[in-house]
Design a protein around this motif. Sequence first.
Motif: not given
Lengths: 161, 269
Positions: B240-253
């Motif tokens: 939850a603390f990672d801002p990328r979580k708010q962009r769910p369509d993006e790939p994860g690392p």
Amino acid sequence: MSMNRKINLRVWLKIPDAEAATVKNTLIRRLGFGNVLDDVKKERLFSIEVDSGDPAELAKSFARELVNENKESHIVLIDELKFEEDYVPVKVALHIEDGEAISIRERLRSRLGFENVVDVKKATVWKLYFNTLKPEAQIKAGEIAERLLINPHKDSYEIMI
Amino acid sequence: MKIAVLQFPGTNCEFETLVAVKAVGMEGEIFRWNRSAGELSGFDGFVIPGGFSYQDRLRAGVIASKEPVMSALKEEAGIGKPIIGICNGFQILVETGLLPGSIEKSSGNVDMALAQNVMVSQGKIVRRGYYCDWVNLRHEAPSKRCSGSFAIERGALLKIPIAHGEGNLVTTTPGLMKKLNDEGQVVFRYCDRNGRIINEFPFNVNGSTESIAAICNEPGNVLGMMPHPERAFFAWQLPAFDPRKQRPDEPGPGRRVFESMKRYIEVNA
């Protein structure tokens, strides 16, 4: 001269031991020991060194903390460690730092008030039942230890005969 | 391009690993350990996922390492096919001797161990045993050095979770650490969020020698890593603390590991 006494607790499951069964199965089905190996059993071994107190009474207290009588049995051996004749006992212990042994020592000393506990060592004793004569059995026990029971980068073993 | 995701009794990450394999455009299927080992030759690559094979009996990975399917996998590794072992998969590869790959070629020795976690901070042991958390990894190998990081540039930082009790790399093999470093076989190290290697907890999460989180064999086709890339494959899986979580369509690392495997197969086909 050290007056320390060593309390050995040999602890084993009185319910079926799935880990021992898996080891036996692997040795027979995967590693080719089926023609010499009859059975495999396992014990936990705690060796607790104390610098004072009655070791027999202390052993009862330690057993209450370390043995779950609902599923385990144990025997106490003071200043000696011996095993029965009908199997080859192989003691396996970490040669790197044993975190669980340190935790047990600290628990006994700091939380349970046994300040006379100097050291705790922990090992697993694999009881290998062979259908061959002892000299060959001991050689096979060494092979089994090196091929399965230990990873030499963290464990060491000793055949306790 | 077909990938076998190996399943032993006690494996528990095979389904999400298969999702990751398919999501980067590879075909894949779960391959049970008791299928005919010869069938492995029909696959282009292999993933041994995480879990607790054989309930970690005796020590993590060792019982699975004695299965016939692992002998067949050694042959596939020998002809250069990529293999990625994740967490328990890494432990199995170590116990099989596929990683780090023996320092004396073809001896088949086990040259290291993944021992029980020991977390050290300021010279004191602060924790032991099972631990799960999000960790930062720094990619140490050059790109194209290793199948599972083939498309990742050296120095890249990845945030990926770990969850294990035995990930502490130790070895008594003389010269092994030097060889791993000199030959680019150290693939990932634990680091802080800025990429600094700090060899103590909480950055080195398990006490692993030189903060090593992943290694490859000498040819580079076999990778073992303790972190779970399949659990950071999609951005929505991030904490939850990672801002990328708010962009769910993006790939994860973690996706980059599976994309690397695909690219490795394309280049080496």
